[in-house]
Write an enzyme that holds these catalytic residues in place. Sequence first.
Site, PDB file in Angstrom:
ATOM      1  N   LYS A   8      48.396  54.263  23.539  1.00 45.63           N
ATOM      2  CA  LYS A   8      49.108  55.521  23.345  1.00 45.63           C
ATOM      3  C   LYS A   8      50.046  55.490  22.130  1.00 45.63           C
ATOM      4  CE  LYS A   8      48.903  56.737  28.252  1.00 45.63           C
ATOM      5  NZ  LYS A   8      49.707  57.097  29.437  1.00 45.63           N
TER       6      LYS A   8
ATOM      7  N   TYR B 193      43.328  65.401  29.653  1.00 45.68           N
ATOM      8  CA  TYR B 193      44.269  65.398  30.768  1.00 45.68           C
ATOM      9  C   TYR B 193      44.180  66.671  31.604  1.00 45.68           C
ATOM     10  CZ  TYR B 193      46.330  61.162  28.927  1.00 45.68           C
ATOM     11  OH  TYR B 193      46.529  59.868  28.493  1.00 45.68           O
TER      12      TYR B 193
ATOM     13  N   PHE C 119      54.430  68.037  34.369  1.00 46.35           N
ATOM     14  CA  PHE C 119      54.529  67.164  33.197  1.00 46.35           C
ATOM     15  C   PHE C 119      53.395  67.355  32.195  1.00 46.35           C
ATOM     16  CE2 PHE C 119      52.305  64.727  36.501  1.00 46.35           C
ATOM     17  CZ  PHE C 119      51.156  64.331  35.828  1.00 46.35           C
TER      18      PHE C 119
ATOM     19  N   ARG D  75      42.700  47.841  34.995  1.00 47.84           N
ATOM     20  CA  ARG D  75      43.815  48.452  35.725  1.00 47.84           C
ATOM     21  C   ARG D  75      44.821  47.377  36.152  1.00 47.84           C
ATOM     22  NH1 ARG D  75      43.515  53.593  36.157  1.00 47.84           N
ATOM     23  NH2 ARG D  75      44.883  53.843  37.955  1.00 47.84           N
TER      24      ARG D  75
ATOM     25  N   THR E 263      52.121  52.042  36.653  1.00 39.85           N
ATOM     26  CA  THR E 263      52.480  53.124  35.738  1.00 39.85           C
ATOM     27  C   THR E 263      53.941  53.022  35.320  1.00 39.85           C
ATOM     28  OG1 THR E 263      50.814  54.552  36.733  1.00 39.85           O
ATOM     29  CG2 THR E 263      52.530  55.634  35.466  1.00 39.85           C
TER      30      THR E 263
ATOM     31  N   ARG F 254      51.977  46.906  30.563  1.00 41.74           N
ATOM     32  CA  ARG F 254      53.127  47.800  30.727  1.00 41.74           C
ATOM     33  C   ARG F 254      54.439  47.038  30.902  1.00 41.74           C
ATOM     34  NH1 ARG F 254      49.529  51.995  34.139  1.00 41.74           N
ATOM     35  NH2 ARG F 254      48.858  53.297  32.392  1.00 41.74           N
TER      36      ARG F 254
ATOM     37  N   ASN G 202      54.098  54.753  28.487  1.00 42.81           N
ATOM     38  CA  ASN G 202      53.675  53.538  29.186  1.00 42.81           C
ATOM     39  C   ASN G 202      52.533  52.798  28.510  1.00 42.81           C
ATOM     40  OD1 ASN G 202      51.508  55.121  29.922  1.00 42.81           O
ATOM     41  ND2 ASN G 202      52.035  55.205  32.090  1.00 42.81           N
TER      42      ASN G 202
ATOM     43  N   HIS H   1      46.323  53.824  28.715  1.00 40.21           N
ATOM     44  CA  HIS H   1      45.596  54.561  29.758  1.00 40.21           C
ATOM     45  C   HIS H   1      44.330  53.783  30.023  1.00 40.21           C
ATOM     46  CE1 HIS H   1      43.210  57.658  31.787  1.00 40.21           C
ATOM     47  NE2 HIS H   1      42.234  57.231  31.004  1.00 40.21           N
TER      48      HIS H   1
ATOM     49  N   GLU I 200      35.116  59.919  30.100  1.00 48.09           N
ATOM     50  CA  GLU I 200      36.119  59.644  29.074  1.00 48.09           C
ATOM     51  C   GLU I 200      35.498  58.971  27.851  1.00 48.09           C
ATOM     52  OE1 GLU I 200      39.970  59.316  32.066  1.00 48.09           O
ATOM     53  OE2 GLU I 200      39.094  57.454  31.301  1.00 48.09           O
TER      54      GLU I 200
END
Length: 140
Positions: free
Chosen positions: A11, A51, A59, A87, A93, A104, A114, A117, A128
């Site tokens: 990100k 998203y 949000f 993951r 998160t 993270r 964070n 993704h 995706e």
Amino acid sequence: MALERTFSILKPDATERNLTGAVNAVIEKAGLRIVAQKRIHMTRNQAETFYGVHRERPFFGELVDFMVSAPVVVQVLEGDNAIARYRDVMGATNPANAADGTIRKLFAKSVGENTVHGSDAPETAAIEIAQFFAGNEIVG
């Protein structure tokens, strides 16, 4: 073990701090191969589509604004049980709740910023990946 692919985004909070290599090192140390990767500046339409599942959440607008604020790195990762493995290596998160050594815990600034993704299921990963990569861009 099942060889599979998952989708990843590094990100804006990661790219702005030049953490691409550091995050990639954690990914590769976890036994995942980066089989496709490119740095892009996500458009508002791409972010809203990506998203879209969160469209009705409060949000959503802030998330889209964040994702278009700076370049991101989109990736396809491959490995045994890649979705679950990634993951795990991403961590919770909320970085305050993330396990030591996870991406993270190491790099995230906050719940909103964070760092990464990752897809949550095989079906999601396929959608995706297809949003950002053509088949010939994925080289295992």
